[in-house]
Design a protein around this motif. Structure first.
Motif, PDB file in Angstrom:
ATOM      1  N   UNK A   1     -16.702  -3.507   1.347  1.00 34.24           N
ATOM      2  CA  UNK A   1     -15.828  -2.926   2.371  1.00 34.24           C
ATOM      3  C   UNK A   1     -14.343  -3.051   2.025  1.00 34.24           C
ATOM      4  N   UNK A   2     -14.040  -3.266   0.733  1.00 31.51           N
ATOM      5  CA  UNK A   2     -12.657  -3.444   0.299  1.00 31.51           C
ATOM      6  C   UNK A   2     -12.351  -2.495  -0.859  1.00 31.51           C
ATOM      7  N   UNK A   3     -11.327  -1.654  -0.669  1.00 25.04           N
ATOM      8  CA  UNK A   3     -10.981  -0.651  -1.668  1.00 25.04           C
ATOM      9  C   UNK A   3      -9.474  -0.647  -1.921  1.00 25.04           C
ATOM     10  N   UNK A   4      -9.097  -0.358  -3.160  1.00 25.14           N
ATOM     11  CA  UNK A   4      -7.698  -0.154  -3.534  1.00 25.14           C
ATOM     12  C   UNK A   4      -7.497   1.308  -3.892  1.00 25.14           C
ATOM     13  N   UNK A   5      -6.449   1.919  -3.364  1.00 24.88           N
ATOM     14  CA  UNK A   5      -6.074   3.267  -3.788  1.00 24.88           C
ATOM     15  C   UNK A   5      -4.872   3.152  -4.707  1.00 24.88           C
ATOM     16  N   UNK A   6      -5.051   3.540  -5.966  1.00 22.98           N
ATOM     17  CA  UNK A   6      -4.006   3.414  -6.972  1.00 22.98           C
ATOM     18  C   UNK A   6      -3.238   4.725  -7.126  1.00 22.98           C
TER      19      UNK A   6
ATOM     20  N   UNK B   1       0.089   0.501  -6.671  1.00 25.93           N
ATOM     21  CA  UNK B   1      -0.985   0.514  -5.675  1.00 25.93           C
ATOM     22  C   UNK B   1      -0.439   1.162  -4.407  1.00 25.93           C
ATOM     23  N   UNK B   2      -1.137   2.162  -3.933  1.00 27.41           N
ATOM     24  CA  UNK B   2      -0.692   2.868  -2.732  1.00 27.41           C
ATOM     25  C   UNK B   2      -1.073   2.113  -1.469  1.00 27.41           C
ATOM     26  N   UNK B   3      -2.344   1.697  -1.388  1.00 27.65           N
ATOM     27  CA  UNK B   3      -2.785   1.006  -0.181  1.00 27.65           C
ATOM     28  C   UNK B   3      -4.061   0.206  -0.454  1.00 27.65           C
ATOM     29  N   UNK B   4      -4.350  -0.694   0.464  1.00 29.76           N
ATOM     30  CA  UNK B   4      -5.577  -1.484   0.448  1.00 29.76           C
ATOM     31  C   UNK B   4      -6.345  -1.147   1.718  1.00 29.76           C
ATOM     32  N   UNK B   5      -7.620  -0.810   1.570  1.00 29.63           N
ATOM     33  CA  UNK B   5      -8.446  -0.465   2.726  1.00 29.63           C
ATOM     34  C   UNK B   5      -9.532  -1.519   2.902  1.00 29.63           C
ATOM     35  N   UNK B   6      -9.563  -2.121   4.088  1.00 29.76           N
ATOM     36  CA  UNK B   6     -10.575  -3.127   4.419  1.00 29.76           C
ATOM     37  C   UNK B   6     -11.309  -2.652   5.661  1.00 29.76           C
ATOM     38  N   UNK B   7     -12.560  -2.228   5.469  1.00 27.53           N
ATOM     39  CA  UNK B   7     -13.302  -1.659   6.595  1.00 27.53           C
ATOM     40  C   UNK B   7     -12.625  -0.399   7.090  1.00 27.53           C
ATOM     41  N   UNK B   8     -12.259  -0.374   8.353  1.00 27.15           N
ATOM     42  CA  UNK B   8     -11.602   0.787   8.949  1.00 27.15           C
ATOM     43  C   UNK B   8     -10.086   0.659   8.937  1.00 27.15           C
ATOM     44  N   UNK B   9      -9.577  -0.427   8.412  1.00 30.67           N
ATOM     45  CA  UNK B   9      -8.136  -0.688   8.462  1.00 30.67           C
ATOM     46  C   UNK B   9      -7.503  -0.470   7.087  1.00 30.67           C
TER      47      UNK B   9
ATOM     48  N   UNK C   1      -3.961  -0.904   4.768  1.00 26.11           N
ATOM     49  CA  UNK C   1      -2.695  -1.625   4.629  1.00 26.11           C
ATOM     50  C   UNK C   1      -1.861  -0.949   3.534  1.00 26.11           C
ATOM     51  N   UNK C   2      -0.742  -0.363   3.922  1.00 24.77           N
ATOM     52  CA  UNK C   2       0.157   0.263   2.953  1.00 24.77           C
ATOM     53  C   UNK C   2       1.081  -0.806   2.380  1.00 24.77           C
ATOM     54  N   UNK C   3       1.178  -0.852   1.071  1.00 21.60           N
ATOM     55  CA  UNK C   3       1.904  -1.947   0.437  1.00 21.60           C
ATOM     56  C   UNK C   3       3.404  -1.919   0.711  1.00 21.60           C
ATOM     57  N   UNK C   4       3.927  -0.754   1.073  1.00 18.53           N
ATOM     58  CA  UNK C   4       5.357  -0.686   1.396  1.00 18.53           C
ATOM     59  C   UNK C   4       5.673  -1.504   2.644  1.00 18.53           C
ATOM     60  N   UNK C   5       4.635  -1.789   3.432  1.00 18.17           N
ATOM     61  CA  UNK C   5       4.833  -2.559   4.670  1.00 18.17           C
ATOM     62  C   UNK C   5       4.657  -4.060   4.468  1.00 18.17           C
ATOM     63  N   UNK C   6       4.319  -4.480   3.243  1.00 17.18           N
ATOM     64  CA  UNK C   6       4.044  -5.886   2.974  1.00 17.18           C
ATOM     65  C   UNK C   6       5.123  -6.478   2.065  1.00 17.18           C
ATOM     66  N   UNK C   7       5.302  -7.787   2.162  1.00 15.18           N
ATOM     67  CA  UNK C   7       6.272  -8.452   1.280  1.00 15.18           C
ATOM     68  C   UNK C   7       5.674  -8.596  -0.110  1.00 15.18           C
ATOM     69  N   UNK C   8       6.526  -8.593  -1.126  1.00 14.45           N
ATOM     70  CA  UNK C   8       6.049  -8.687  -2.505  1.00 14.45           C
ATOM     71  C   UNK C   8       5.341 -10.013  -2.755  1.00 14.45           C
TER      72      UNK C   8
END
Length: 238
Positions: free
Chosen positions: A128-133, A167-175, A177-184
């Motif tokens: 249930x965990x995917x990375x979109x590159x 990395x564009x985003x991380x998808x966990x289940x239905x949620x 997470x866009x990396x631009x919204x997270x701290x490095x």
């Protein structure tokens, strides 16, 4: 009285990533000068700048060249070259056995467009965990070299940072997470928890980005059958 405006043929091609048709023209003297100067400098930065400017000049449609992914960049540049210098390119190839140099004529119009597989950039880390590159663009070519460890001086920290930037985003289940919204720091800590196998799934994507390529085979007079593959515009034109 002003000088008459020179008219140039307009051609069209299809972007491999989207199937969208774009229009372009061939090289003019100013583009040939750009490429000549860049090749003479032998500086990667100059070659990249020349490539961007040539694409910007030659593509008729309104396209942000900075955002074009590399499979599209390479294929469109190949089409521009083909319409500018002709459909054949003369190469000098060295026999792998006797080392004699062989003149070889490559048919540019036989080189196929890079094949992009749908969702190849979505990496399954677990059930249930995917990375979109992100596919690399002209502006992120340096990151691609770092990830692929082209420069042996790169540190693990630099490689991880280059991966994170692509990395564009991380998808966990239905949620999602866009990396631009997270701290490095939070992102790097998350990547530290990946297993070696999971990390390899990511680096393999970047090592196998679709590109223009052609298999060359020829028999030397010494009797040796030579086979090698040309990959990317840098091996053909730069």
């Amino acid at each position: 009285m002003s000088l008459p405006k020179i008219q140039h043929p307009i051609y069209s091609t299809i972007l491999p990533s989207t199937g969208k048709k774009i229009n372009f023209r061939g090289f003019l003297s100013k583009e040939e000068k750009l490429l000549l100067l860049a090749n003479q400098s032998q500086e990667p930065e100059q070659l990249v700048m020349a490539l961007k400017q040539i694409l910007t000049n030659c593509i008729i449609d309104k396209i942000d060249v900075d955002k074009m992914i590399m499979p599209d960049v390479e294929f469109v540049y190949l089409q521009i070259i083909t319409k500018s210098i002709g459909e054949e390119l003369d190469l000098v190839i060295t026999c792998g056995e006797c080392k004699e140099e062989i003149n070889y004529r490559l048919a540019l119009n036989n080189i196929a467009a890079p094949k992009l597989i749908k969702k190849a950039n979505v990496i399954k880390i677990s059930d249930n965990l995917f990375l979109t590159l992100k596919y690399p663009t002209i502006d992120t070519l340096d990151d691609l070299d770092i990830i692929n460890e082209t420069n042996e001086t790169q540190t693990t920290e630099n490689i991880f940072a280059a991966i994170v930037r692509n990395v564009e985003c991380i998808t966990f289940g239905e949620e999602t997470f866009h990396l631009v919204d997270q701290s490095i720091d939070e992102i790097l800590a998350w990547f530290d928890d990946l297993s070696g196998k999971q990390l390899k799934l990511i680096t393999d994507f970047f090592k196998n980005i679709p590109t223009i390529e052609e298999l060359i085979e020829f028999d030397c007079k010494c009797g040796h059958h030579n086979t090698f593959r040309i990959r990317g515009i840098s091996e053909l034109f730069m």
